[in-house]
Scaffold this motif. Structure first.
Motif, PDB file in Angstrom:
ATOM      1  N   PRO A   1       0.836  -1.183   0.014  1.00 23.77           N
ATOM      2  CA  PRO A   1      -0.101   0.046   0.094  1.00 23.77           C
ATOM      3  C   PRO A   1       0.869   1.157   0.021  1.00 23.77           C
ATOM      4  O   PRO A   1       2.041   1.306   0.777  1.00 23.77           O
TER       5      PRO A   1
ATOM      6  N   ILE B   1       0.689   4.972   0.861  1.00 23.57           N
ATOM      7  CA  ILE B   1       0.077   6.198   1.485  1.00 23.57           C
ATOM      8  C   ILE B   1       0.114   7.630   0.944  1.00 23.57           C
ATOM      9  O   ILE B   1      -0.606   8.256   0.833  1.00 23.57           O
TER      10      ILE B   1
ATOM     11  N   SER C   1      -1.037  -4.060   7.408  1.00 25.35           N
ATOM     12  CA  SER C   1      -1.522  -4.362   6.279  1.00 25.35           C
ATOM     13  C   SER C   1      -1.754  -2.976   5.336  1.00 25.35           C
ATOM     14  O   SER C   1      -1.856  -2.898   4.101  1.00 25.35           O
ATOM     15  N   GLU C   2      -2.078  -1.936   6.095  1.00 19.70           N
ATOM     16  CA  GLU C   2      -2.441  -0.640   5.195  1.00 19.70           C
ATOM     17  C   GLU C   2      -1.193   0.288   5.294  1.00 19.70           C
ATOM     18  O   GLU C   2      -1.334   1.529   4.605  1.00 19.70           O
TER      19      GLU C   2
END
Length: 725
Positions: free
Chosen positions: A13, A15, A428-429
Motif C-alpha cells: 500500500p 499512502i 496491512s495498510e
C-alpha cells in the motif's frame, strides 16, 4: 502497467502520492491550451534564468534583483486573480458597465504611454546607440503610469473574471506596468545609484519607485492577504507622520520623492530579503520542485509511515517527521500544512486524535520545519546574509534547539496517544518497510546537499548538485525525470517561489523604512532602558514584539522585519549576534501558531473542520518548547554549540529531560494520568531542568524522581510525612 501500479506492486500500500504538491489557491488561475503553455514556458524561463546567473554567468546586482522582482510580478499577475476564482464559466455580466470601461481605458492609456516611452528609449539605445533617455518622455511618463496602474488594480478588485481559465485584461496591463518599471530603473541604474534617496532624485525616479511599490503591495495582497500589506502601509505612513508622533517614534519626516526613491534601492526593496529570495530561496524551492517532480518527496513520507505508522498515534508521529522535513525545504508553514496536512490530518483523526489535535499537530510540525537545519525554510540564508556569520556556523548552532523542539512535540504526541490509549494504523495498510529500506538511496539528494554544504562548497553550488542528484536518482524509480519532467520542475519552481518573492519585496519596504527613519536604533534605546531594570524583562519585551510583528506574515518576512527592528536592540544589550538573531528568529517563526493570528493553525483547522481559535491554542500548547528554548540558549550558549564539548552534552541532556517533563505536564500524563497539581509541579521541574546550573538540575531531577514514585504509588503523603520526621 502504470508507474503508480508498479509502485504499489513493489511496495505494498502506498499512502503518500503527490503529498507535497501545492494545492490551488482560491484566487489562482488555471488557464488551458495555449495560454497555459505560454505561462508555463515563462515560468520555466524565469527559473532557468536564475540558475544560469547563479551557477554560470553572474549579473550586475541591481539588474539581477530587479529582473527577479519584475519577473515575479509578471508571473504573479498572470497566475493569481484579484478575486476568488470559481470553476464555472460565469463572468458575472451584471457587474459589467461604463465604470469598468472607464477604468480599463484609463489603465490602457496610462500604462500604454508609460510603457511606450520606456520601450522607445530602449529601442533607440539598441538600434541607434542613443544612450541618453528622451528628456520629455522621462519627465512625463511617470504620472500616467502610476494612475493607469491604480486604475487597473481597482478594475481587478471590482470586475475580475471568476473563471480560472481566463486572464482579466487589467492584469495583463499590470504585467506591462511591471516591465515599464523594470525598464526605467535598468535604463538609468548607474545614475539612480548616486541620486536615489537624495535631493537630486528626479520626478521620473519617484514615479517608477511609487508604481513599483504599488505593484508589489497588490501582488502581496493577492498571495498572502491583507495582513502584511497593512503592516507595510503602517510603516509607510510612519515615514510621513513622524514629525507629529511623540517620544522615540518622532522623526523629521521625508518628502515623497526622497522616501520612495530610497525605498527602491538596496537599502529597501532590493535589499537583504530580495538578495536572499533571488539566490538561496529560489534555489531551494527549485530543489523542492525537483524532489516533487521525481516523487522523491513521496518516498520520504512513505518511509516515515513504514517506520512509525504502526506505533501508537503513528500518523501523528509521521506528521512530526514528514511535515518537519517538508517544511524545512518549502519555506512556508501554512503552505506546508495545506499540502502534507491533506494526508496526515485525516489519518490522525482515523486513529483517534480529535480534529483540533490533528490540525494542531500538523501546524506545530510544519512550523518547526522553519527552524530545522540545514535549510530552515530559508531562514538560515537570510540570517547569514544579515549577520555575516558563515552559513555552516548557523546550521550547526541550530541543531540542538531544533532537536529540543521536535523531541518535545514528539513526547507530547506520544504521551497524548498513551493517555487516550490510541493504536497505530494496521500493518496491512502501510508500505512495506523492507522494500523501502532497499530504496534508501532516494535520500541521496538530501545527503549530497548536506555533505556538499559542509565540505566547503558554496550554498548555490551545493543546491545545484542536490537538484541534479534528485533528477539522477529518479531514474532508479518508476518516475524517471526526462525533459518533460525537468520542464515541469522548472515551471513548478517559479510558481512556488512567487509568494516568497512578493513577501520579501514587501518586507524590503519595511526594512527600508527602519533604515531611513532610524526607528530601529530608537527601539534599541528603549530596550536598553528596560534592561536597566531587568534584562529578562527586556528579553520578554523583545519576544512579544517579534511575535506581534510576525502575526499574519509568512515566516520569511516575519524574521526579516524582526531582524531589522528587534535584533539590533538585543545586540546593544550585550547579547551575541548569533544568539540575538536566533532569539528573534524563533519567535517570528512561532507567530504562525500563536493566537490570535496563527496562520498555520488556521490552515490546519480548515482541513480538519475544527474551530480555528481552539486549534491555535492547542498548537501553541504543543509548540510551547519553542517559546522556552530561546530563553534557554540566551542563558546557556552551549545549546548553540558554543563552548566545551562536556558543557554542551550536559546542557543538552538536562534540556532533553526538561522537555520530557514539560510535555508530561502539558499533556497531563506522567507514568499514568496526572492530576492538576502534579502537572503544575511537573512544569516547575521542567523549568528547573531547563535553567542553567547544577543546583537547578538536582532540584529538577529530585522532583521528577519523587513524582515518578508518587505516580507509581510507591510513596504516599503519609510516607513523605514520615520521611520528614
Amino acid at each position: 502497467m502504470s508507474a503508480d501500479a508498479a509502485l504499489v506492486a513493489a511496495h505494498g500500500p502506498v499512502i503518500a502520492q503527490g503529498v507535497d504538491e501545492e494545492p490551488m489557491a482560491p484566487n489562482q488561475r488555471d488557464p488551458r491550451a495555449g495560454t497555459g503553455t505560454l505561462i508555463a514556458i515563462l515560468c520555466a524561463a524565469y527559473t532557468l534564468f536564475h540558475l544560469i546567473v547563479m551557477v554560470l554567468y553572474p549579473l550586475e546586482t541591481w539588474a539581477y534583483r530587479m529582473i527577479h522582482v519584475c519577473g515575479g510580478l509578471v508571473i504573479g499577475f498572470l497566475t493569481y486573480s484579484a478575486l476568488t476564482q470559481g470553476d464555472g464559466d460565469s463572468d458575472a455580466p451584471s457587474r459589467r458597465g461604463a465604470v469598468q470601461t472607464v477604468l480599463l481605458g484609463v489603465a490602457l492609456i496610462g500604462i500604454g504611454y508609460g510603457f511606450a516611452v520606456i520601450a522607445y528609449a530602449w529601442g533607440a539605445w539598441w538600434l541607434a546607440g542613443v544612450a541618453m533617455p528622451p528628456a520629455f518622455g522621462f519627465r512625463t511618463y511617470g504620472m500616467p503610469l502610476a494612475i493607469g496602474t491604480i486604475a487597473a488594480i481597482v478594475a481587478g478588485w471590482r470586475y475580475s473574471s471568476r473563471n480560472r481559465g481566463r486572464i482579466y485584461p487589467a492584469d495583463l496591463l499590470l504585467c506591462l506596468a511591471s516591465i515599464a518599471v523594470l525598464g526605467y530603473i535598468l535604463f538609468i541604474v548607474g545614475a539612480l545609484r548616486m541620486r536615489a534617496g537624495t535631493g537630486m532624485a528626479q520626478p521620473g525616479d519617484f514615479w517608477a519607485a511609487l508604481t513599483g511599490v504599488i505593484l508589489i503591495l497588490e501582488l502581496t495582497r493577492r498571495l498572502t492577504g491583507l495582513a502584511l500589506v497593512i503592516i507595510v502601509a503602517v510603516f509607510i505612513g510612519y515615514s510621513f507622520l513622524g514629525p507629529w508622533l511623540p517620544g522615540f517614534l518622532n522623526h523629521r519626516g521625508y518628502t515623497p520623492t526622497r522616501f520612495f526613491t530610497y525605498i527602491f534601492t538596496d537599502q529597501g526593496v532590493l535589499g537583504d530579503p530580495i538578495a536572499v529570495s533571488s539566490t538561496y530561496i529560489i534555489l531551494f524551492i527549485v530543489f523542492a520542485a525537483f524532489l516533487q517532480a521525481s516523487r522523491v518527496g513521496d518516498y520520504f513520507v512513505n518511509f516515515a509511515f513504514a517506520c512509525a505508522g504502526q506505533a501508537r498515534g503513528g500518523p501523528a508521529k509521521v506528521a512530526v517527521f514528514a511535515s518537519g522535513l517538508m517544511g524545512m525545504i518549502n519555506g512556508t508553514s501554512a503552505g506546508n500544512v495545506v499540502s502534507t496536512g491533506s494526508l496526515t490530518i485525516p489519518l490522525m483523526k482515523k486513529v483517534g486524535y480529535s480534529p483540533k489535535s490533528s490540525a494542531a499537530i500538523e501546524a506545530t510540525a510544519s512550523s518547526g520545519g522553519q527552524i530545522l537545519p540545514p535549510i530552515m525554510g530559508a531562514g538560515a540564508f537570510i540570517m547569514a546574509e544579515v549577520t555575516g556569520i558563515p552559513y555552516t556556523d548557523i546550521v550547526i548552532a541550530a541543531i540542538i534547539p531544533a532537536l529540543l523542539y521536535f523531541v518535545s512535540v514528539y513526547f507530547m504526541v506520544d504521551l497524548q496517544a498513551l493517555k487516550l490509549d490510541m493504536k497505530g494504523l494496521p500493518r496491512s495498510e502501510l508500505p512495506r518497510f523492507g522494500t523501502l529500506v532497499r530504496q534508501v538511496y532516494l535520500f541521496l539528494p538530501i545527503v549530497i546537499l548536506i555533505y556538499t554544504l559542509f565540505a566547503g562548497y558554496s550554498v548555490i553550488r551545493a543546491g545545484a548538485m542536490g537538484m541534479a542528484s534528485a533528477a539522477v536518482v529518479s531514474w532508479l524509480t518508476p518516475y524517471k525525470m526526462g525533459p518533460r519532467q525537468i520542464f515541469r520542475a522548472l515551471d513548478m519552481g517559479a510558481r512556488m517561489s512567487i509568494q516568497l518573492v512578493a513577501v520579501c519585496a514587501a518586507a524590503g519596504v519595511i526594512v527600508g523604512v527602519i533604515a531611513l527613519t532610524g526607528v530601529g536604533a530608537r527601539f534599541s534605546s528603549l530596550l536598553l532602558t528596560i534592561a536597566d531594570q531587568n534584562q529578562y524583562l527586556a528579553m520578554f519585551f523583545a519576544m512579544c514584539i517579534s511575535i506581534i510583528l510576525g502575526m499574519g506574515m509568512p515566516t520569511t518576512a516575519a524574521y526579516a522585519v524582526a531582524a531589522a527592528v528587534v535584533a539590533p536592540g538585543l545586540i546593544q544589550l550585550g547579547v551575541p549576534v548569533l544568539v540575538a538573531h536566533f532569539f528573534v528568529f524563533y519567535y517570528a517563526v512561532m507567530s504562525a501558531i500563536t493566537p490570535p493570528v496563527a496562520l498555520a493553525a488556521y490552515a490546519g483547522a480548515a482541513l480538519s473542520g475544527s474551530d480555528p481559535m481552539k486549534t491555535s491554542v492547542e498548537a501553541f500548547k504543543l509548540g510551547l518548547a519553542a517559546f522556552i528554548v530561546p530563553f534557554m540558549f540566551f542563558g546557556s550558549h552551549e545549546l548553540l554549540m558554543q563552548g566545551e564539548v562536556v558543557d554542551i552534552v550536559h546542557a543538552t541532556l538536562t534540556a532533553l529531560l526538561g522537555m520530557f517533563l514539560l510535555s508530561a505536564g502539558v499533556i497531563g500524563y506522567y507514568f499514568g494520568q496526572a492530576s492538576g497539581l502534579v502537572r503544575i509541579v511537573l512544569i516547575g521541574a521542567a523549568l528547573s531542568m531547563i535553567a542553567v546550573g547544577l543546583l537547578s538540575d538536582i532540584v529538577g531531577l529530585t522532583v521528577a524522581a519523587l513524582l515518578f514514585l508518587w505516580q507509581r504509588k510507591m510513596v504516599s503523603p503519609a510516607s513523605l510525612a514520615q520521611g520528614s520526621d
